[in-house]
Design a protein around this motif. Sequence first.
Motif, PDB file in Angstrom:
ATOM      1  N   ARG A   1       0.806  -1.228   0.000  1.00  0.00           N
ATOM      2  CA  ARG A   1       0.000   0.000   0.000  1.00  0.00           C
ATOM      3  C   ARG A   1       0.840   1.279   0.000  1.00  0.00           C
ATOM      4  NH1 ARG A   1      -5.091  -1.339   4.103  1.00  0.00           N
ATOM      5  NH2 ARG A   1      -5.839  -3.186   2.966  1.00  0.00           N
ATOM      6  N   GLY A   2       2.137   1.150  -0.126  1.00  0.00           N
ATOM      7  CA  GLY A   2       2.983   2.333  -0.200  1.00  0.00           C
ATOM      8  C   GLY A   2       3.276   2.977   1.143  1.00  0.00           C
ATOM      9  N   ILE A   3       3.150   2.207   2.222  1.00  0.00           N
ATOM     10  CA  ILE A   3       3.434   2.691   3.573  1.00  0.00           C
ATOM     11  C   ILE A   3       4.822   2.223   3.978  1.00  0.00           C
ATOM     12  CG2 ILE A   3       2.731   2.556   6.005  1.00  0.00           C
ATOM     13  CD1 ILE A   3      -0.121   1.803   4.872  1.00  0.00           C
ATOM     14  N   ALA A   4       5.671   3.151   4.408  1.00  0.00           N
ATOM     15  CA  ALA A   4       6.995   2.776   4.902  1.00  0.00           C
ATOM     16  C   ALA A   4       6.871   2.191   6.301  1.00  0.00           C
ATOM     17  CB  ALA A   4       7.910   3.997   4.923  1.00  0.00           C
ATOM     18  N   VAL A   5       7.697   1.200   6.610  1.00  0.00           N
ATOM     19  CA  VAL A   5       7.609   0.535   7.915  1.00  0.00           C
ATOM     20  C   VAL A   5       8.978   0.474   8.577  1.00  0.00           C
ATOM     21  CG1 VAL A   5       6.988  -1.559   9.165  1.00  0.00           C
ATOM     22  CG2 VAL A   5       5.666  -0.891   7.154  1.00  0.00           C
ATOM     23  N   ILE A   6       9.000   0.827   9.861  1.00  0.00           N
ATOM     24  CA  ILE A   6      10.141   0.557  10.731  1.00  0.00           C
ATOM     25  C   ILE A   6       9.709  -0.580  11.655  1.00  0.00           C
ATOM     26  CG2 ILE A   6      11.644   1.450  12.560  1.00  0.00           C
ATOM     27  CD1 ILE A   6      11.119   4.261  11.421  1.00  0.00           C
ATOM     28  N   GLY A   7      10.477  -1.642  11.700  1.00  0.00           N
ATOM     29  CA  GLY A   7      10.111  -2.786  12.529  1.00  0.00           C
ATOM     30  C   GLY A   7      11.151  -3.065  13.585  1.00  0.00           C
ATOM     31  N   THR A   8      10.701  -3.348  14.805  1.00  0.00           N
ATOM     32  CA  THR A   8      11.628  -3.770  15.858  1.00  0.00           C
ATOM     33  C   THR A   8      11.484  -5.271  16.081  1.00  0.00           C
ATOM     34  OG1 THR A   8      10.121  -3.447  17.742  1.00  0.00           O
ATOM     35  CG2 THR A   8      11.384  -1.532  16.996  1.00  0.00           C
ATOM     36  N   ALA A   9      12.609  -5.913  16.311  1.00  0.00           N
ATOM     37  CA  ALA A   9      12.637  -7.352  16.582  1.00  0.00           C
ATOM     38  C   ALA A   9      13.999  -7.684  17.174  1.00  0.00           C
ATOM     39  CB  ALA A   9      12.403  -8.148  15.299  1.00  0.00           C
ATOM     40  N   GLY A  10      14.182  -8.936  17.574  1.00  0.00           N
ATOM     41  CA  GLY A  10      15.452  -9.376  18.108  1.00  0.00           C
ATOM     42  C   GLY A  10      16.543  -9.355  17.044  1.00  0.00           C
ATOM     43  N   ALA A  11      17.792  -9.420  17.487  1.00  0.00           N
ATOM     44  CA  ALA A  11      18.925  -9.349  16.568  1.00  0.00           C
ATOM     45  C   ALA A  11      18.871 -10.424  15.487  1.00  0.00           C
ATOM     46  CB  ALA A  11      20.230  -9.454  17.359  1.00  0.00           C
ATOM     47  N   ALA A  12      18.365 -11.606  15.846  1.00  0.00           N
ATOM     48  CA  ALA A  12      18.342 -12.716  14.889  1.00  0.00           C
ATOM     49  C   ALA A  12      17.338 -12.512  13.771  1.00  0.00           C
ATOM     50  CB  ALA A  12      18.039 -14.023  15.622  1.00  0.00           C
ATOM     51  N   ASN A  13      16.403 -11.588  13.948  1.00  0.00           N
ATOM     52  CA  ASN A  13      15.339 -11.401  12.954  1.00  0.00           C
ATOM     53  C   ASN A  13      15.466 -10.115  12.137  1.00  0.00           C
ATOM     54  OD1 ASN A  13      13.890 -13.791  13.449  1.00  0.00           O
ATOM     55  ND2 ASN A  13      12.902 -12.894  15.248  1.00  0.00           N
ATOM     56  N   GLN A  14      16.608  -9.446  12.226  1.00  0.00           N
ATOM     57  CA  GLN A  14      16.787  -8.193  11.489  1.00  0.00           C
ATOM     58  C   GLN A  14      16.747  -8.411   9.972  1.00  0.00           C
ATOM     59  OE1 GLN A  14      17.260  -4.910  13.291  1.00  0.00           O
ATOM     60  NE2 GLN A  14      16.128  -6.411  14.506  1.00  0.00           N
ATOM     61  N   ASP A  15      17.461  -9.404   9.487  1.00  0.00           N
ATOM     62  CA  ASP A  15      17.449  -9.668   8.044  1.00  0.00           C
ATOM     63  C   ASP A  15      16.076 -10.120   7.575  1.00  0.00           C
ATOM     64  OD1 ASP A  15      20.081  -8.930   7.739  1.00  0.00           O
ATOM     65  OD2 ASP A  15      20.865 -10.989   7.838  1.00  0.00           O
ATOM     66  N   TYR A  16      15.383 -10.860   8.427  1.00  0.00           N
ATOM     67  CA  TYR A  16      14.025 -11.291   8.071  1.00  0.00           C
ATOM     68  C   TYR A  16      13.132 -10.087   7.836  1.00  0.00           C
ATOM     69  CZ  TYR A  16       9.342 -13.310   8.608  1.00  0.00           C
ATOM     70  OH  TYR A  16       8.025 -13.668   8.421  1.00  0.00           O
TER      71      TYR A  16
END
Length: 297
Positions: free
Chosen positions: A161-176
Amino acid sequence: MKKVIFTEFGGPEVLQLVDAEDPHAGRGEVRIAVRAAGVNPVDWRVREGQVLGAHPTELPSGVGLDASGVVDEVGEGVTDVEVGDRVFGEGSSTYAEFAVLSAWAEMPEGLTFEEAAGYPSVVETALRLIREVEVRAGETLLVSGASGGVGSAVLQIARERGIAVIGTAGAANQDYLRGLGAVATTYGEGWVERVRELGKVDAALDLAGSGVIPELVALTGDPQKVVSIADLGAPEFGVRFSGVAGSVPDALAEAAELISLGKLHIPVEKSYTLHDAAAAHVDSHAGHTRGRRVIVI
């Protein structure tokens, strides 16, 4: 048939695998031979008696909302599916060999039963949250706890939908998270400053219930631009707690279309058997999931 139930509210130890009578499809319902059932946080919240307002529960109770399987009984008034069709959808007591669905859609080609069971509730929730937080194309959405099922769906639907997202997660899931189109950062000490360095936040979602509501309000500048599905104390800060589903049939139809177009994929992190339902709840409660957990029948 085999079915997981609980006869009292409590921890995962209250779950029992028992022999039960087969359910039957009522008007506007279908029964499926369950091939897989989705494991959702709401499942253990219901088991603990946390969300009785949104999910009235009469004991003894079955467990589970999401499932995929093969239609083997069609209720009165149902005309869009036949016995033998492969469907995924939402119903009740889906941790069982047979379950009744009140909403369903035909499984997209190429989707396994395990994968399909992971979509119904999370896609409905993701669509509802994006709608309720009123974030639009060109704006930035912060997702706290972004690597689970709902987060995975939010990130992909927002990207579409053209919405930018910043996501927080654990270190192991950054690339995901980056693979799903998000700008990723870790939670923990200093996370607010790290998010601020990434740019202005227009709206935020709390998917993990990790006590970050005040920080999300500070980052957006408006409690009305924050929605939680995981922190029951959110209303104390003027933040909406979203726990009532919208149109599940519409969400399933949109999910099927996005999956078919290759624009939505939620991986299955781990599968369990009916015997392992308690372990599935323990793991779900612990969080740190990448994608979905499902019970395979």
